[in-house]
Design a protein around this motif. Structure first.
Motif, PDB file in Angstrom:
ATOM      1  N   PRO A 185      14.623  18.261  14.554  1.00  0.00           N
ATOM      2  CA  PRO A 185      13.372  18.891  13.437  1.00  0.00           C
ATOM      3  C   PRO A 185      13.982  20.380  12.987  1.00  0.00           C
ATOM      4  N   TYR A 186      15.612  20.363  13.515  1.00  0.00           N
ATOM      5  CA  TYR A 186      15.895  21.981  13.728  1.00  0.00           C
ATOM      6  C   TYR A 186      17.121  21.919  12.889  1.00  0.00           C
ATOM      7  N   GLU A 187      17.541  20.821  12.075  1.00  0.00           N
ATOM      8  CA  GLU A 187      18.412  20.721  11.817  1.00  0.00           C
ATOM      9  C   GLU A 187      18.034  21.033   9.548  1.00  0.00           C
ATOM     10  N   ARG A 188      19.082  22.028   9.536  1.00  0.00           N
ATOM     11  CA  ARG A 188      18.828  21.694   7.886  1.00  0.00           C
ATOM     12  C   ARG A 188      20.543  22.135   6.969  1.00  0.00           C
ATOM     13  N   GLN A 189      21.187  20.914   8.004  1.00  0.00           N
ATOM     14  CA  GLN A 189      22.558  20.909   6.746  1.00  0.00           C
ATOM     15  C   GLN A 189      22.578  18.931   6.140  1.00  0.00           C
ATOM     16  N   GLY A 223       0.905  -1.217   0.028  1.00  0.00           N
ATOM     17  CA  GLY A 223       0.021   0.139   0.078  1.00  0.00           C
ATOM     18  C   GLY A 223       0.897   1.089  -0.063  1.00  0.00           C
ATOM     19  N   PRO A 224       0.205   2.478  -0.007  1.00  0.00           N
ATOM     20  CA  PRO A 224       0.648   3.756   0.200  1.00  0.00           C
ATOM     21  C   PRO A 224       1.685   3.763   0.594  1.00  0.00           C
ATOM     22  N   ALA A 225       3.231   4.435   0.802  1.00  0.00           N
ATOM     23  CA  ALA A 225       4.424   4.139   2.123  1.00  0.00           C
ATOM     24  C   ALA A 225       3.496   5.877   2.684  1.00  0.00           C
ATOM     25  N   PRO A 226       3.878   5.506   4.290  1.00  0.00           N
ATOM     26  CA  PRO A 226       3.978   6.442   5.374  1.00  0.00           C
ATOM     27  C   PRO A 226       5.283   7.429   5.270  1.00  0.00           C
ATOM     28  N   SER A 227       4.454   8.534   5.696  1.00  0.00           N
ATOM     29  CA  SER A 227       5.932   9.673   5.687  1.00  0.00           C
ATOM     30  C   SER A 227       5.927  10.687   7.170  1.00  0.00           C
ATOM     31  N   MET A 228       7.070  11.281   8.029  1.00  0.00           N
ATOM     32  CA  MET A 228       6.486  11.575   8.526  1.00  0.00           C
ATOM     33  C   MET A 228       7.078  12.964   8.537  1.00  0.00           C
ATOM     34  N   PRO A 229       7.019  14.173   9.056  1.00  0.00           N
ATOM     35  CA  PRO A 229       6.964  15.451   8.752  1.00  0.00           C
ATOM     36  C   PRO A 229       7.745  15.693  10.306  1.00  0.00           C
ATOM     37  N   THR A 230       8.510  16.479  10.027  1.00  0.00           N
ATOM     38  CA  THR A 230       9.696  16.966  10.993  1.00  0.00           C
ATOM     39  C   THR A 230       9.463  18.402  11.290  1.00  0.00           C
ATOM     40  N   ASP A 231       8.709  19.141  10.524  1.00  0.00           N
ATOM     41  CA  ASP A 231       8.077  21.137  11.072  1.00  0.00           C
ATOM     42  C   ASP A 231       8.101  20.720  13.097  1.00  0.00           C
ATOM     43  N   PRO A 232       8.990  21.411  13.504  1.00  0.00           N
ATOM     44  CA  PRO A 232       9.069  22.175  14.726  1.00  0.00           C
ATOM     45  C   PRO A 232       7.815  22.120  15.024  1.00  0.00           C
ATOM     46  N   ALA A 233       7.038  23.052  14.393  1.00  0.00           N
ATOM     47  CA  ALA A 233       5.826  23.699  15.175  1.00  0.00           C
ATOM     48  C   ALA A 233       4.878  22.442  15.576  1.00  0.00           C
ATOM     49  N   LEU A 234       5.168  21.430  14.415  1.00  0.00           N
ATOM     50  CA  LEU A 234       4.312  20.224  14.751  1.00  0.00           C
ATOM     51  C   LEU A 234       4.496  19.209  16.126  1.00  0.00           C
ATOM     52  N   TYR A 235       5.128  19.594  17.155  1.00  0.00           N
ATOM     53  CA  TYR A 235       6.398  18.660  17.965  1.00  0.00           C
ATOM     54  C   TYR A 235       6.050  19.397  18.756  1.00  0.00           C
ATOM     55  N   MET A 262      12.455  16.191  22.454  1.00  0.00           N
ATOM     56  CA  MET A 262      12.217  14.918  22.687  1.00  0.00           C
ATOM     57  C   MET A 262      10.566  14.751  22.293  1.00  0.00           C
ATOM     58  N   ASN A 263       9.541  15.499  21.820  1.00  0.00           N
ATOM     59  CA  ASN A 263       8.102  14.365  21.114  1.00  0.00           C
ATOM     60  C   ASN A 263       8.737  14.022  19.628  1.00  0.00           C
ATOM     61  N   PHE A 264       9.127  14.880  18.974  1.00  0.00           N
ATOM     62  CA  PHE A 264       9.367  14.892  18.185  1.00  0.00           C
ATOM     63  C   PHE A 264      10.205  12.804  17.953  1.00  0.00           C
ATOM     64  N   CYS A 265      11.135  12.667  18.676  1.00  0.00           N
ATOM     65  CA  CYS A 265      11.460  11.464  18.808  1.00  0.00           C
ATOM     66  C   CYS A 265      11.033  10.791  19.238  1.00  0.00           C
ATOM     67  N   ALA A 266      10.164  11.130  20.352  1.00  0.00           N
ATOM     68  CA  ALA A 266       8.902   9.744  20.618  1.00  0.00           C
ATOM     69  C   ALA A 266       8.370   9.107  19.422  1.00  0.00           C
ATOM     70  N   ALA A 267       7.766  10.410  18.522  1.00  0.00           N
ATOM     71  CA  ALA A 267       6.978  10.367  17.490  1.00  0.00           C
ATOM     72  C   ALA A 267       7.125   9.955  16.195  1.00  0.00           C
ATOM     73  N   PHE A 268       8.675   9.562  16.201  1.00  0.00           N
ATOM     74  CA  PHE A 268       9.847   8.963  15.481  1.00  0.00           C
ATOM     75  C   PHE A 268      10.022   7.426  15.294  1.00  0.00           C
ATOM     76  N   LEU A 269       9.722   6.960  17.202  1.00  0.00           N
ATOM     77  CA  LEU A 269       9.549   6.094  17.915  1.00  0.00           C
ATOM     78  C   LEU A 269       8.523   5.133  17.207  1.00  0.00           C
ATOM     79  N   SER A 270       7.664   5.690  17.942  1.00  0.00           N
ATOM     80  CA  SER A 270       6.326   5.312  17.461  1.00  0.00           C
ATOM     81  C   SER A 270       5.442   4.737  16.065  1.00  0.00           C
ATOM     82  N   PHE A 271       6.285   5.966  14.958  1.00  0.00           N
ATOM     83  CA  PHE A 271       5.818   5.826  13.822  1.00  0.00           C
ATOM     84  C   PHE A 271       6.767   4.176  13.193  1.00  0.00           C
TER      85      PHE A 271
END
Ligand code: GDP
Ligand code: MG
Length: 397
Positions: free
Chosen positions: A142-146, A24-36, A328-337
């Motif tokens: 969420p803050y990495e640009r490089q 099926g369709p592959a899931p993806s996960m956004p990383t924008d700081p505002a979401l976390y 930390m919220n991003f990391c937790a969300a990634f681990l759930s993902f």
């Protein structure tokens, strides 16, 4: 937090390129700081389960032989005057970065200690096993640009093993590393040599070689949200005079940075470097980072201690600063993902999570080489522990 993460994923289903083998369709996960943003998630105070050492030949030892002792210079009016370029390159034995160790040393420790793990029977079967450094990368995403990353995930007997894969860009950068950057890496290790002694109460000996094969690694248990964690991280030294003698609170992280002169330089340091320092030391529960500031000639002329728990104060009122809750919220969300993506338990399977700045995290599924990373010696030893399955189907089947 996990509920929010699930909802977000549901809203962001995207169809990825057809090369992945996911149904099926592959899931993806956004990383924008505002979401976390939102409240800081639960993070269990990390407790040390054990440790191991790697020697000058990068050989494993199940003890603390590579642990060094914090031994700062006397504070007698003058600052330090450490020549970080001394010994370069003649007294430098750099680790061979072509050797991909994956999780091997940590798995060796786990093989020797899996029978005595705390947390009750089955604790490991619900846990995530990885290096601290991989979690640091997740925290700062969420803050990495490089720099992007790739994390390989293999499920085996309920445990999810996470091991970084060097991206082609990172490999190309490493192979083309400019000579000045090579020397700068040496200087970071040289600073450790000026600040650490081999025995408690003795003095540093900067006359010897800098050998980056040598490492002392602490193995810790923690939990982020509902994700039990078993991870290991390299520790620079122990402070024999720390108020608590209990690891990891007696550990000290050592860092070097360019001497700063203008408020703008300090601001940039708080926004970028302090984020990485915080993420790395917070995860392991290291209370203090001791920074040495080097002048353009490569001498450390001043030291400053940054308590890990105070680092956020430098950016709390900065619109372009970072926020520990987001990390930390991003990391937790990634681990759930990751846990939700991985459904089939098989050590030969690899779910490869890939991220580039400006894009969401994507995932592709692979089997065996080149991505499978759990070594046969580990899989076989752990498999032999289990009561072997019945040879003939039982009447109930
Ligand atoms: P860190 O937080 O990035 O320093 O990484 P960890 O503390 O999680 O270290 C995990 C293991 O990886 C240790 O055995 C380190 O010696 C090793 N290690 C740390 N940094 C590097 C690196 O840049 N390249 C390689 N190949 N190994 C590294
Ligand atoms: Mg360090």
């Amino acid at each position: 937090m996990d509920r929010r993460g699930t909802k977000r994923r549901g809203e962001n289903i995207e169809v990825a390129e057809p090369r992945n083998k996911l149904p099926g369709p592959a899931p993806s996960m956004p990383t924008d700081p505002a979401l976390y943003s939102g409240p800081f998630p639960f993070y269990r105070r990390p407790s040390e389960l054990g440790c191991f050492s790697l020697d000058a030949q990068r050989q494993y030892h199940g003890d603390a032989q590579a642990l060094r002792y914090y031994s700062p210079p006397p504070t007698n009016g003058q600052g330090p005057n450490f020549d970080l370029r001394d010994g370069y390159p003649d007294r430098y034995q750099p680790r061979d970065e072509e050797i991909r160790e994956g999780l091997d040393h940590l798995l060796r420790w786990l093989l020797d200690h899996r029978g005595q793990l705390e947390g009750g029977p089955g604790w490991l079967a619900g846990a995530i096993v990885t290096w601290r450094g991989h979690l640091t990368k997740l925290l700062t995403t969420p803050y990495e640009r490089q720099e992007g990353w790739q994390l390989a995930a293999s499920p085996f007997q309920g445990t999810l093993y996470l091991s970084e894969v060097e991206t082609p860009a990172a490999r190309a950068q490493r192979l083309a590393r400019p000579p000045l950057l090579r020397e700068l890496m040496y200087m970071g290790y040289k600073f450790e040599q000026y600040m650490c002694a081999d025995k408690p109460g003795s003095s540093p000996d900067p006359s010897g070689e800098v050998n980056t094969n040598v490492a002392f690694c602490s193995v810790l248990r923690s939990r982020l949200g509902n994700h039990p964690l078993l991870f290991s991280g390299e520790v620079d030294c122990i402070d024999p005079q720390a108020p608590s003698t209990q690891p990891p609170t007696c550990y000290v992280e050592l860092k070097t940075s360019k001497e700063m002169h203008s408020p703008g330089q300090w601001r940039s340091f708080y926004r970028h470097k302090l984020l990485k320092w915080w993420a790395q030391s917070f995860l392991l529960g290291i209370p203090n980072v001791v920074a040495g500031f080097r002048n353009p000639e490569g001498f450390i002329c001043s030291l400053k201690t940054f308590p890990t728990m105070e680092m956020f104060e430098y950016v709390r009122n900065d619109r372009d600063g970072w926020n520990p809750s987001v990390c930390m919220n991003f990391c937790a969300a990634f681990l759930s993902f990751a846990q939700n993506t991985v459904v089939q338990d098989d050590p030969r399977l690899v779910y490869l999570f890939s991220w580039e700045p400006g894009s969401p995290v994507t995932v592709s599924k692979h089997q065996d080489a080149p991505y499978a990373f759990l070594p046969t010696w580990y899989v076989e030893a752990v498999t032999q522990d289990l009561p072997s399955p019945p040879k003939t189907p039982s009447p109930k089947n």
